[in-house]
Design an enzyme around this catalytic site. Structure first.
Site, PDB file in Angstrom:
ATOM      1  CG  PHE A   1      -9.775  41.880 -15.244  1.00 59.17           C
ATOM      2  CD1 PHE A   1      -8.680  41.295 -15.858  1.00 59.17           C
ATOM      3  CD2 PHE A   1     -10.676  41.061 -14.580  1.00 59.17           C
ATOM      4  CE1 PHE A   1      -8.485  39.916 -15.804  1.00 59.17           C
ATOM      5  CE2 PHE A   1     -10.481  39.692 -14.512  1.00 59.17           C
ATOM      6  CZ  PHE A   1      -9.389  39.118 -15.129  1.00 59.17           C
TER       7      PHE A   1
ATOM      8  CG  ASP B   1      -9.695  45.591  -9.647  1.00 58.45           C
ATOM      9  OD1 ASP B   1      -8.709  45.192  -9.008  1.00 58.45           O
ATOM     10  OD2 ASP B   1     -10.469  44.838 -10.262  1.00 58.45           O
TER      11      ASP B   1
ATOM     12  CE1 TYR C   1      -5.887  35.750  -9.144  1.00 59.40           C
ATOM     13  CE2 TYR C   1      -7.650  35.568  -7.522  1.00 59.40           C
ATOM     14  CZ  TYR C   1      -7.226  35.877  -8.800  1.00 59.40           C
ATOM     15  OH  TYR C   1      -8.134  36.335  -9.711  1.00 59.40           O
ATOM     16  CE  LYS C   2      -4.947  38.866 -10.801  1.00 58.06           C
ATOM     17  NZ  LYS C   2      -5.965  39.804 -11.290  1.00 58.06           N
TER      18      LYS C   2
ATOM     19  NE  ARG D   1      -0.409  39.315 -17.746  1.00 61.20           N
ATOM     20  CZ  ARG D   1      -1.418  39.258 -16.878  1.00 61.20           C
ATOM     21  NH1 ARG D   1      -2.176  40.323 -16.657  1.00 61.20           N
ATOM     22  NH2 ARG D   1      -1.698  38.152 -16.238  1.00 61.20           N
TER      23      ARG D   1
END
Ligand SMILES: *Cc1c(COP(=O)(O)O)cnc(C)c1O
Length: 411
Positions: A125, A196, A221-222, A370
């Site tokens: 990322f 991560d 938050y995912k 995605r």
């Protein structure tokens, strides 16, 4: 390919089926973006409203003690720890993933004096890579960030390595690293490993302790559904905690925050990873959101995720004979996280058209559409419907409209 009736039968036999009612999913929406922002667990709205009116409104400053606000980073961290194979006292909820990465990367570099290489992969990322670049510039310690192709990481691990810094699941393609094996190799080379887990925590079973990880960070938050901008988390293995010298040395990570000592002394253990005052309301939302995991077997989540992915891939490949569409995710489920991605010509417009028709996924440059697969609230019929909507969007060229081609700031 199967019929919709067959997909409905799979839903009826699904042991996780009842979990869906725990979430607010808007009508006529198939939400395949829980890997970007998890939906609202129904009970969180009331918990948060109570926290605002009763805790903040009535208790005021007393809330810090009376409602356990001060301990939230630890109590929420321990709950997240259960999902990622980390024992109590090794995880705190705090700050954002990027900020937690600053904390652990600086700590890890300090633990490996004399070594100058930070190794990552070019699918990581961007924020993770930026954090490393920023630290290298700010600290001027002569470090080098080496980014190689994901498949090349393993053979790049050598005795110059200070820190192996990877994201377990590639945010674009869903490709999953073999965490345990890479950690073992990094350790044999005398290096430390930072992971991560933004696309792992809450997505499938993770066992940091068994994998022997040194440090980990990840998003709230995912897959953890903590709400927009929810606190992230950070893990430090027990043996390293008291050797960490915090670079973000703030008062909340001090051994005695309310002694107001002018000199910094780190708190024992994981608490030294705290910096400033936590966002209490966000922390409460995340804490409350974690209730949905009660009684959930992460292996059952994984099994269903794999089956959802297999169905999605086979329906799409069976029906959408579009030459511009190719699977971007690994075909082998063992090499995949909990998402499926496709390279797609006109991908941005295609995704906008899908969203306009109630199928919410997202687009990642340059050409990836995605879809996050979140077994607690996505079923087989949803996947079937989503695949069919993609077929319609492509065959009927529903994407070919000027307004679907204009990019918004968040894709
Ligand atoms: C989503 C994500 C982040 C986000 O970091 P923030 O600091 O919370 O914005 C970081 N790393 C990875 C791998 C991600 O997927």
């Amino acid at each position: 390919m199967i019929t919709r009736k067959a997909a409905e039968a799979l839903d009826r036999a699904d042991p996780l089926r009842s979990k869906r009612d725990l979430f607010v999913i808007p009508d006529n929406t198939i939400y395949l973006d829980g890997n970007s922002l998890g939906p609202l667990p129904r009970h969180v709205a009331k918990r948060l409203a109570d926290a605002v009116s009763a805790e903040w409104g009535q208790s005021l400053i007393r809330g810090w003690n009376a409602h356990g606000w001060f301990d939230l980073p630890r109590t929420v961290g321990d709950r997240i720890g259960k999902l990622i194979g980390a024992r109590p006292g090794t995880v705190i909820a705090a700050d954002s993933t990027s900020i937690n990465l600053v904390k652990v990367l600086t700590a890890a570099l300090r633990l490996k004096p004399g070594r100058r290489v930070i190794l990552s992969d070019n699918g990581n990322f961007p924020s993770d890579l930026y954090v490393a670049q920023g630290i290298i510039k700010a600290l001027r310690g002569g470090w080098e960030l080496r980014t190689v192709a994901p498949e090349a990481v393993e053979c790049e691990i050598d005795d110059n390595l200070a820190v192996l810094m990877l994201t377990e699941v590639d945010y674009r393609t869903g490709r999953k690293h073999d965490m345990k094996r890479l950690i073992a190799k990094a350790h044999r080379a005398g290096a430390l490993a930072i992971w991560d887990l933004s696309h792992s925590a809450g997505a499938f079973p993770v066992d940091l302790e068994d994998g022997d990880a040194d440090f980990a960070v990840g998003c709230g938050y995912k897959y953890l559904n903590g709400g927009p901008g929810a606190p992230a988390f950070v893990y430090v293995r027990p043996e390293l905690q008291d050797r960490v010298e915090p670079s973000l040395a703030g008062w909340m990570g001090h051994a005695a925050p309310f002694a107001f000592d002018p000199d910094y002394r780190p708190a024992p253990g994981i608490d030294r990873l705290r910096a400033g005052t936590p966002g209490v309301l966000s922390m409460i939302a995340l804490d409350s959101a974690l209730d949905v995991w009660q009684g959930v077997d992460m292996q059952a989540v994984r099994d269903k995720s794999v089956r959802l992915a297999e169905l999605f891939i086979s329906e799409i490949e069976g029906r959408c004979r579009d030459p511009g569409l190719h699977l971007a995710s690994p075909r082998d489920a063992n090499e995949r996280g909990s998402q499926v991605s496709f390279h797609c010509a006109h991908g941005y417009a295609v995704m906008q058209a899908l969203i306009a028709h109630g199928v919410i996924g997202d687009f990642r440059a340059p050409d990836i559409i995605r879809f996050g697969l979140t077994p607690l609230y996505i079923g087989f019929a949803d996947i079937w419907d989503a695949a069919h909507m993609l077929e319609r969007v492509l065959v009927d060229r529903l994407w070919d409209r000027a307004d679907f081609k204009t990019k918004a700031p968040v894709t």
